[in-house]
Design an enzyme around this catalytic site. Structure first.
Site, PDB file in Angstrom:
ATOM      1  CB  SER A  16     -20.719   1.171 -17.597  1.00 12.09           C
ATOM      2  OG  SER A  16     -20.126   1.353 -16.334  1.00 12.09           O
ATOM      3  CE  LYS A  66     -11.468   2.065 -11.821  1.00  8.18           C
ATOM      4  NZ  LYS A  66     -12.252   2.523 -10.667  1.00  8.18           N
ATOM      5  CB  ALA A 133     -12.860   2.623  -4.104  1.00  2.00           C
ATOM      6  NE  ARG A 154      -6.646  -7.157   5.681  1.00  2.00           N
ATOM      7  CZ  ARG A 154      -7.113  -8.038   4.816  1.00  2.00           C
ATOM      8  NH1 ARG A 154      -7.791  -9.092   5.245  1.00  2.00           N
ATOM      9  NH2 ARG A 154      -6.938  -7.872   3.520  1.00  2.00           N
TER      10      ARG A 154
HETATM   11  P1  ATR Z   1     -10.716  -1.250  -4.493  1.00  2.28           P
HETATM   12  O1  ATR Z   1      -9.579  -0.896  -5.393  1.00  2.28           O
HETATM   13  O2  ATR Z   1     -11.967  -1.672  -5.233  1.00  2.28           O
HETATM   14  O3  ATR Z   1     -11.003  -0.216  -3.460  1.00  2.28           O
HETATM   15  P2  ATR Z   1      -8.947  -3.122  -3.177  1.00  2.28           P
HETATM   16  O4  ATR Z   1      -7.790  -2.360  -3.639  1.00  2.28           O
HETATM   17  O5  ATR Z   1      -8.977  -4.584  -3.415  1.00  2.28           O
HETATM   18  O6  ATR Z   1     -10.324  -2.602  -3.741  1.00  2.28           O
HETATM   19  O7  ATR Z   1      -9.119  -2.801  -1.616  1.00  2.28           O
HETATM   20  C1  ATR Z   1      -9.828  -3.596  -0.814  1.00  2.28           C
HETATM   21  C2  ATR Z   1      -9.886  -2.992   0.593  1.00  2.28           C
HETATM   22  O8  ATR Z   1     -10.648  -3.894   1.382  1.00  2.28           O
HETATM   23  C3  ATR Z   1      -8.535  -2.857   1.281  1.00  2.28           C
HETATM   24  O9  ATR Z   1      -8.578  -1.749   2.144  1.00  2.28           O
HETATM   25  C4  ATR Z   1      -8.450  -4.153   2.086  1.00  2.28           C
HETATM   26  O10 ATR Z   1      -7.644  -4.076   3.234  1.00  2.28           O
HETATM   27  P3  ATR Z   1      -6.028  -4.346   3.121  1.00  2.28           P
HETATM   28  O11 ATR Z   1      -5.446  -3.101   2.537  1.00  2.28           O
HETATM   29  O12 ATR Z   1      -5.633  -4.602   4.516  1.00  2.28           O
HETATM   30  O13 ATR Z   1      -5.900  -5.550   2.227  1.00  2.28           O
HETATM   31  C5  ATR Z   1      -9.886  -4.290   2.521  1.00  2.28           C
HETATM   32  N1  ATR Z   1     -10.198  -5.672   2.873  1.00  2.28           N
HETATM   33  C6  ATR Z   1     -10.477  -6.691   2.030  1.00  2.28           C
HETATM   34  N2  ATR Z   1     -10.748  -7.830   2.717  1.00  2.28           N
HETATM   35  C7  ATR Z   1     -10.633  -7.508   4.036  1.00  2.28           C
HETATM   36  C8  ATR Z   1     -10.826  -8.239   5.267  1.00  2.28           C
HETATM   37  N3  ATR Z   1     -11.179  -9.520   5.270  1.00  2.28           N
HETATM   38  N4  ATR Z   1     -10.627  -7.588   6.428  1.00  2.28           N
HETATM   39  C9  ATR Z   1     -10.270  -6.286   6.453  1.00  2.28           C
HETATM   40  N5  ATR Z   1     -10.095  -5.529   5.317  1.00  2.28           N
HETATM   41  C10 ATR Z   1     -10.288  -6.131   4.139  1.00  2.28           C
END
Ligand code: ATR
Length: 280
Positions: A16, A66, A133, A154
């Site tokens: 940034s 956030k 996001a 998931r």
């Molecule tokens: P951000 O806020 O940056 O979007 P986050 O809140 O950590 O990140 O979200 C991560 C996303 O990646 C979630 O949708 C998570 O799925 P879950 O809601 O089931 O946790 C997904 N994610 C992370 N690791 C995963 C994995 N190994 N397999 C499937 N989904 C995964």
């Protein structure tokens, strides 16, 4: 002097400052963009008081603050309130106002690469992932009246929570990851928002794109690495790809507009940022 900054943790390697220093130059403004890293053990309210005391014009907020920042604001923009997260704060003559430019910035980045996109509301969209996001992006897509925006995750409950943001013009089906693979040929725009594919898990992808239409766009918001496994698969299937670093640029462009009233052109910053990321 235009004094800007960023709060978050960890932010030492944040891009940034580079982005906003370019914007300041392009806008012919003297100013600075300072990193305020707030460690998890730090007293959050003390740091925010300190930042407010410095009389910044505004600041960005990134992970993990956030949501934490919201009670410290005087006002929150209605869209940021619905999304439940703030990534941009404006100092409006001593009133601290929170905004969220992530989803709108994402949409602007997509539109910059595919200019007619916003006019084509019947294009079917799938969002993969249901984190913060995904929430901002889903909100922006439904606010832009796209007719079908599905969410696959998931954890189904998190996707259901996001689908509650649905506007009147949008239909949304929540899917499991296995269901996505059966329906992949239906989608025109596939948006990967999960953290899978991000360094150090850069070889992973949660779903296979096998069967995706050649006319479709595959977008990954992960930008480290810039060329993720899912984007490579998309190219091998002759789909168009959209890189994650552009979301970073356009959410910043929106934030800068909120602070200064100036919409600075991105120009060659897209390619320059790509080179910086490839060199990392
Ligand atoms: P951000 O806020 O940056 O979007 P986050 O809140 O950590 O990140 O979200 C991560 C996303 O990646 C979630 O949708 C998570 O799925 P879950 O809601 O089931 O946790 C997904 N994610 C992370 N690791 C995963 C994995 N190994 N397999 C499937 N989904 C995964």
């Amino acid at each position: 002097m235009c004094q800007l900054g960023l709060i978050g943790f960890p932010i030492k390697h944040s891009l940034s400052p580079w982005i906003h220093e370019q914007f300041l130059q392009k806008a012919n403004l003297n100013g600075s963009y300072t990193l305020f890293e707030i460690e998890p053990d730090d007293a959050f309210s003390d740091v925010i008081d300190d930042i407010k005391g410095r009389n910044l014009d505004g600041f960005n907020v990134t992970v993990p603050y956030k949501q934490t920042i919201i009670p410290y604001l005087d006002e929150i923009d209605p869209e940021a309130e619905k999304i439940g997260a703030v990534n941009t704060v404006l100092n409006d003559n001593g009133r601290w106002i929170g905004y969220n430019t992530d989803g709108k910035g994402y949409l602007r980045s997509l539109e910059s690469k595919f200019p007619n996109l916003l006019a084509e509301k019947t294009r079917k969209i799938l969002i993969l992932g249901a984190g913060g996001a995904a929430r901002g992006i889903y909100y922006a897509l439904t606010a832009a009246d796209f007719e079908q925006v599905d969410i696959a995750n998931r954890t189904i409950n998190s996707a259901n929570e996001i689908a509650k943001l649905k506007g009147e013009s949008t239909n949304t089906t929540v899917l499991s990851l296995a269901e996505v693979e059966n329906k992949i040929s239906e989608y025109d725009i596939f948006i990967q928002t999960s953290s899978v594919g991000m360094n150090p898990n850069h070889e992973d992808a949660i779903v296979s794109l096998e069967g995706i239409k050649e006319s479709s766009i595959v977008s990954d918001i992960v930008y480290q690495p810039i060329d993720t496994a899912i984007l490579r698969e998309a190219r091998s299937l002759n789909a168009s790809v959209h890189f994650g670093h552009t979301m970073l640029l356009y959410q910043a462009q929106y934030a800068f507009e909120i602070w200064t009233g100036q919409r600075v052109p991105i120009g060659s910053m897209d390619e320059e940022l790509q080179l910086i990321l490839e060199g990392r």
